[in-house]
Motif scaffolding. Structure first.
Motif, PDB file in Angstrom:
ATOM      1  N   GLY A 317       0.825  -1.209   0.000  1.00 40.64           N
ATOM      2  CA  GLY A 317       0.000   0.000   0.000  1.00 40.64           C
ATOM      3  C   GLY A 317       0.856   1.253   0.000  1.00 40.64           C
ATOM      4  N   TYR A 318       1.961   1.227   0.757  1.00 39.78           N
ATOM      5  CA  TYR A 318       2.855   2.388   0.779  1.00 39.78           C
ATOM      6  C   TYR A 318       3.487   2.610  -0.593  1.00 39.78           C
ATOM      7  CZ  TYR A 318       7.312   4.716   0.949  1.00 39.78           C
ATOM      8  OH  TYR A 318       8.381   5.524   0.640  1.00 39.78           O
ATOM      9  N   VAL A 319       3.951   1.534  -1.237  1.00 36.02           N
ATOM     10  CA  VAL A 319       4.552   1.660  -2.567  1.00 36.02           C
ATOM     11  C   VAL A 319       3.527   2.226  -3.552  1.00 36.02           C
ATOM     12  CG1 VAL A 319       5.575   0.401  -4.505  1.00 36.02           C
ATOM     13  CG2 VAL A 319       6.204  -0.195  -2.163  1.00 36.02           C
ATOM     14  N   ALA A 320       2.293   1.710  -3.491  1.00 31.08           N
ATOM     15  CA  ALA A 320       1.238   2.201  -4.377  1.00 31.08           C
ATOM     16  C   ALA A 320       0.950   3.676  -4.107  1.00 31.08           C
ATOM     17  CB  ALA A 320      -0.030   1.365  -4.184  1.00 31.08           C
ATOM     18  N   TYR A 321       0.998   4.060  -2.827  1.00 29.65           N
ATOM     19  CA  TYR A 321       0.768   5.460  -2.457  1.00 29.65           C
ATOM     20  C   TYR A 321       1.837   6.377  -3.042  1.00 29.65           C
ATOM     21  CZ  TYR A 321       2.047   9.396   0.568  1.00 29.65           C
ATOM     22  OH  TYR A 321       2.470  10.607   1.035  1.00 29.65           O
ATOM     23  N   ASP A 322       3.096   6.033  -2.856  1.00 27.70           N
ATOM     24  CA  ASP A 322       4.169   6.898  -3.337  1.00 27.70           C
ATOM     25  C   ASP A 322       4.177   6.985  -4.862  1.00 27.70           C
ATOM     26  OD1 ASP A 322       5.658   8.500  -1.719  1.00 27.70           O
ATOM     27  OD2 ASP A 322       7.257   7.053  -1.327  1.00 27.70           O
ATOM     28  N   MET A 323       3.924   5.855  -5.532  1.00 24.00           N
ATOM     29  CA  MET A 323       3.878   5.873  -6.992  1.00 24.00           C
ATOM     30  C   MET A 323       2.663   6.662  -7.491  1.00 24.00           C
ATOM     31  SD  MET A 323       6.575   4.335  -8.165  1.00 24.00           S
ATOM     32  CE  MET A 323       7.241   5.446  -6.911  1.00 24.00           C
ATOM     33  N   SER A 324       1.533   6.496  -6.799  1.00 24.81           N
ATOM     34  CA  SER A 324       0.331   7.251  -7.174  1.00 24.81           C
ATOM     35  C   SER A 324       0.571   8.743  -6.998  1.00 24.81           C
ATOM     36  CB  SER A 324      -0.865   6.817  -6.329  1.00 24.81           C
ATOM     37  OG  SER A 324      -1.190   5.469  -6.551  1.00 24.81           O
ATOM     38  N   HIS A 325       1.210   9.104  -5.901  1.00 21.99           N
ATOM     39  CA  HIS A 325       1.462  10.520  -5.625  1.00 21.99           C
ATOM     40  C   HIS A 325       2.317  11.148  -6.715  1.00 21.99           C
ATOM     41  CE1 HIS A 325       3.297  13.850  -2.972  1.00 21.99           C
ATOM     42  NE2 HIS A 325       2.098  14.227  -3.369  1.00 21.99           N
ATOM     43  N   TYR A 326       3.343  10.443  -7.138  1.00 23.07           N
ATOM     44  CA  TYR A 326       4.188  10.967  -8.206  1.00 23.07           C
ATOM     45  C   TYR A 326       3.380  11.117  -9.496  1.00 23.07           C
ATOM     46  CZ  TYR A 326       8.243  11.720 -11.174  1.00 23.07           C
ATOM     47  OH  TYR A 326       9.152  12.269 -12.051  1.00 23.07           O
ATOM     48  N   TYR A 327       2.564  10.113  -9.793  1.00 18.71           N
ATOM     49  CA  TYR A 327       1.775  10.138 -11.025  1.00 18.71           C
ATOM     50  C   TYR A 327       0.733  11.255 -10.999  1.00 18.71           C
ATOM     51  CZ  TYR A 327      -1.155   8.531 -14.882  1.00 18.71           C
ATOM     52  OH  TYR A 327      -1.869   8.460 -16.045  1.00 18.71           O
ATOM     53  N   LEU A 328       0.155  11.535  -9.832  1.00 13.10           N
ATOM     54  CA  LEU A 328      -0.846  12.591  -9.734  1.00 13.10           C
ATOM     55  C   LEU A 328      -0.255  13.964 -10.042  1.00 13.10           C
ATOM     56  CD1 LEU A 328      -2.929  11.565  -6.586  1.00 13.10           C
ATOM     57  CD2 LEU A 328      -3.381  11.085  -8.992  1.00 13.10           C
ATOM     58  N   HIS A 329       1.057  14.103  -9.855  1.00 12.45           N
ATOM     59  CA  HIS A 329       1.697  15.380 -10.149  1.00 12.45           C
ATOM     60  C   HIS A 329       2.228  15.452 -11.577  1.00 12.45           C
ATOM     61  CE1 HIS A 329       1.862  17.558  -6.245  1.00 12.45           C
ATOM     62  NE2 HIS A 329       1.622  16.352  -5.776  1.00 12.45           N
ATOM     63  N   PHE A 330       2.677  14.331 -12.120  1.00 11.41           N
ATOM     64  CA  PHE A 330       3.331  14.380 -13.421  1.00 11.41           C
ATOM     65  C   PHE A 330       2.674  13.510 -14.490  1.00 11.41           C
ATOM     66  CE2 PHE A 330       7.003  15.938 -10.905  1.00 11.41           C
ATOM     67  CZ  PHE A 330       7.260  17.090 -11.634  1.00 11.41           C
ATOM     68  N   GLY A 331       1.689  12.700 -14.127  1.00 11.21           N
ATOM     69  CA  GLY A 331       1.031  11.855 -15.103  1.00 11.21           C
ATOM     70  C   GLY A 331      -0.076  12.577 -15.846  1.00 11.21           C
ATOM     71  N   SER A 332      -0.521  11.968 -16.951  1.00  7.11           N
ATOM     72  CA  SER A 332      -1.632  12.504 -17.742  1.00  7.11           C
ATOM     73  C   SER A 332      -2.696  11.417 -17.895  1.00  7.11           C
ATOM     74  CB  SER A 332      -1.140  12.961 -19.120  1.00  7.11           C
ATOM     75  OG  SER A 332      -0.219  14.024 -19.008  1.00  7.11           O
ATOM     76  N   PRO A 333      -3.483  11.185 -16.836  1.00  2.02           N
ATOM     77  CA  PRO A 333      -4.502  10.130 -16.913  1.00  2.02           C
ATOM     78  C   PRO A 333      -5.596  10.457 -17.917  1.00  2.02           C
ATOM     79  CG  PRO A 333      -4.754  11.414 -14.897  1.00  2.02           C
ATOM     80  CD  PRO A 333      -3.482  11.864 -15.544  1.00  2.02           C
ATOM     81  N   LYS A 334      -6.213   9.413 -18.417  1.00  3.05           N
ATOM     82  CA  LYS A 334      -7.277   9.583 -19.407  1.00  3.05           C
ATOM     83  C   LYS A 334      -8.480  10.273 -18.780  1.00  3.05           C
ATOM     84  CE  LYS A 334     -10.115   6.937 -22.669  1.00  3.05           C
ATOM     85  NZ  LYS A 334     -10.452   5.587 -23.173  1.00  3.05           N
ATOM     86  N   ARG A 335      -9.050  11.223 -19.516  1.00  7.04           N
ATOM     87  CA  ARG A 335     -10.204  11.969 -19.027  1.00  7.04           C
ATOM     88  C   ARG A 335     -11.356  11.016 -18.722  1.00  7.04           C
ATOM     89  NH1 ARG A 335     -11.740  17.184 -18.744  1.00  7.04           N
ATOM     90  NH2 ARG A 335     -13.954  17.695 -18.957  1.00  7.04           N
ATOM     91  N   GLY A 336     -11.956  11.178 -17.540  1.00 10.45           N
ATOM     92  CA  GLY A 336     -13.064  10.335 -17.127  1.00 10.45           C
ATOM     93  C   GLY A 336     -12.652   9.135 -16.299  1.00 10.45           C
ATOM     94  N   SER A 337     -11.333   8.849 -16.221  1.00 13.91           N
ATOM     95  CA  SER A 337     -10.853   7.714 -15.439  1.00 13.91           C
ATOM     96  C   SER A 337     -10.783   8.062 -13.951  1.00 13.91           C
ATOM     97  CB  SER A 337      -9.471   7.273 -15.929  1.00 13.91           C
ATOM     98  OG  SER A 337      -8.505   8.300 -15.667  1.00 13.91           O
ATOM     99  N   TYR A 338     -10.614   7.029 -13.123  1.00 13.31           N
ATOM    100  CA  TYR A 338     -10.498   7.259 -11.680  1.00 13.31           C
ATOM    101  C   TYR A 338      -9.268   8.106 -11.358  1.00 13.31           C
ATOM    102  CZ  TYR A 338      -9.622   6.359  -6.738  1.00 13.31           C
ATOM    103  OH  TYR A 338      -9.358   6.504  -5.393  1.00 13.31           O
ATOM    104  N   MET A 339      -8.145   7.810 -12.009  1.00  8.51           N
ATOM    105  CA  MET A 339      -6.926   8.559 -11.747  1.00  8.51           C
ATOM    106  C   MET A 339      -7.056  10.011 -12.205  1.00  8.51           C
ATOM    107  SD  MET A 339      -4.976   6.608 -10.085  1.00  8.51           S
ATOM    108  CE  MET A 339      -3.466   7.566 -10.066  1.00  8.51           C
ATOM    109  N   TYR A 340      -7.859  10.262 -13.220  1.00 10.80           N
ATOM    110  CA  TYR A 340      -8.104  11.630 -13.674  1.00 10.80           C
ATOM    111  C   TYR A 340      -8.799  12.430 -12.575  1.00 10.80           C
ATOM    112  CZ  TYR A 340      -9.894  15.473 -16.568  1.00 10.80           C
ATOM    113  OH  TYR A 340     -10.194  16.716 -17.071  1.00 10.80           O
TER     114      TYR A 340
END
Length: 378
Positions: A317-340
């Motif tokens: 869970g911690y690894v997923a958190y840190d990777m998610s946090h980085y992606y939320l700042h620099f990723g480009s998730p698809k519009r309408g997705s959960y990560m978006y």
């Protein structure tokens, strides 16, 4: 653009030509902004900006669907490059204007109005920070300065800028405080895989039991490992929320220099410079202190294999958190997705609602604790 530089003027035709990922300009009234560097950071996705490239985005800034905050407007100013000239669209006029601007700049450099340290600065010259007017000196390490801000610290730290943070003067300490994102999976995933294999094979022996009373025991079967793993992951999501809300966003007493300094070291630096890519994940050495404490607690409270099975789920869970946090700042998730939606939610936490929206990898715990970022009303 440096405050000492005269503004350039652009024709409407010239602005309209900059409509690609390689060069994207927008207008805000008559002000021209080169937002190319911001495309992948934009919480709404780069496509939203590209569709409006070369055009006036004043209406989009006001909303609906989203009214941009004062911090967002302040942030945009770092991309300002000049003014729109509606009176003349000729290239000849533009060339003359540029020559005139270059001449004025040369005169100011001769007079010494452009500071040598600014021109030689290691930082990006396009910055929302006015080096001469900010409350700290960005040419020096910040960690030992922020404590002196006292009651001004909370407002200052929640006005984000796009500059790299330097914490220490010592090169070794400074390097130790930074971490590239890939070190998180490199260090922790082998441990997750090994402990998962170890727990599953140990449970498969059929010798692990959980005592209910002095005479009653429940045998822990190997097929319960996925359930224990998910329990650990769920437990981490709660720990993540609590750390973010009650530690990272604790209201620091204005008179305490050391607590303000500690807060800036732990989390304030991230809110001040949310797109400093070297400070978006935890250094493994620091993370190991929390991970180790959690391991000791679980293994002492529960039968060894049960405790480790829950621990490895929490570590994942911690690894997923840190990777998610980085992606939320620099990723480009698809519009309408959960990560978006999660990216937009997290960016609103940074720019508008620093006292809400504490869930990072999940919004789950914001609901029962009533810290959900409210929907905008127009």
């Amino acid at each position: 653009m440096s405050p000492s530089t005269s503004p350039r003027f652009f024709t409407e035709r010239e602005v309209a030509r900059h409509c690609t990922k390689e060069s994207c300009w927008v207008l805000l009234g008559t002000r021209v902004y080169d937002v190319t560097a911001f495309l992948r950071m934009h919480p709404g996705g780069e496509a939203l900006i590209l569709r409006r490239s070369g055009k006036d985005v004043s209406q989009e800034m006001e909303g609906p669907p989203h009214r941009h905050s004062e911090n967002a407007r302040r942030w945009m100013e770092q991309y300002y490059i000049g003014e729109l000239d509606r009176d003349s669209g000729s290239d000849e006029a533009q060339s003359l204007r540029e020559k005139r601007t270059a001449g004025k700049m040369a005169e100011k450099m001769t007079e010494g109005k452009v500071k040598e340290e600014d021109r030689n600065s290691q930082y990006n010259p396009r910055s929302s920070v006015d080096l001469d007017k900010d409350l700290v000196d960005w040419r020096k390490p910040l960690l030992w300065q922020v404590g002196h801000l006292r009651e001004k610290y909370d407002e200052w730290v929640h006005q984000p800028v796009n500059r790299p943070i330097r914490l220490f003067g010592n090169p070794f300490l400074e390097a130790s405080s930074k971490t590239s994102w890939y070190w998180v999976p490199v260090v922790w995933l082998p441990i997750v895989f090994y402990l998962s294999w170890y727990c599953y094979t140990s449970l498969a022996k059929g010798t692990t039991s959980l005592p209910l009373t002095s005479d009653v025991y429940i045998l822990i079967h190997k097929y319960t490992f996925p359930l224990l793993f998910l329990m650990g992951w769920f437990l981490w999501s709660f720990i993540e929320y609590c750390i973010h809300r009650f530690v990272f966003h604790m209201k620091m007493p204005a008179h305490n220099y050391y607590l303000i300094t500690l807060h800036f070291l732990l989390h304030g630096q991230h809110h001040k410079s949310p797109f400093d890519g070297s400070r978006l994940v935890f250094p493994p050495v620091v993370a190991s202190l929390v991970v180790g404490s959690f391991y000791v607690m679980l293994s002492s409270l529960l039968p060894e294999i049960v405790g480790i099975s829950i621990f490895v789920g929490a570590l994942w869970g911690y690894v997923a958190y840190d990777m998610s946090h980085y992606y939320l700042h620099f990723g480009s998730p698809k519009r309408g997705s959960y990560m978006y939606s999660l990216k937009a939610y997290h960016i609103r936490h940074h720019f508008e609602h620093q006292r809400a929206g504490f869930g990072v990898s999940s919004m789950l715990w914001d609901f029962p604790f009533n810290t959900v970022i409210p929907d905008e009303k127009f």
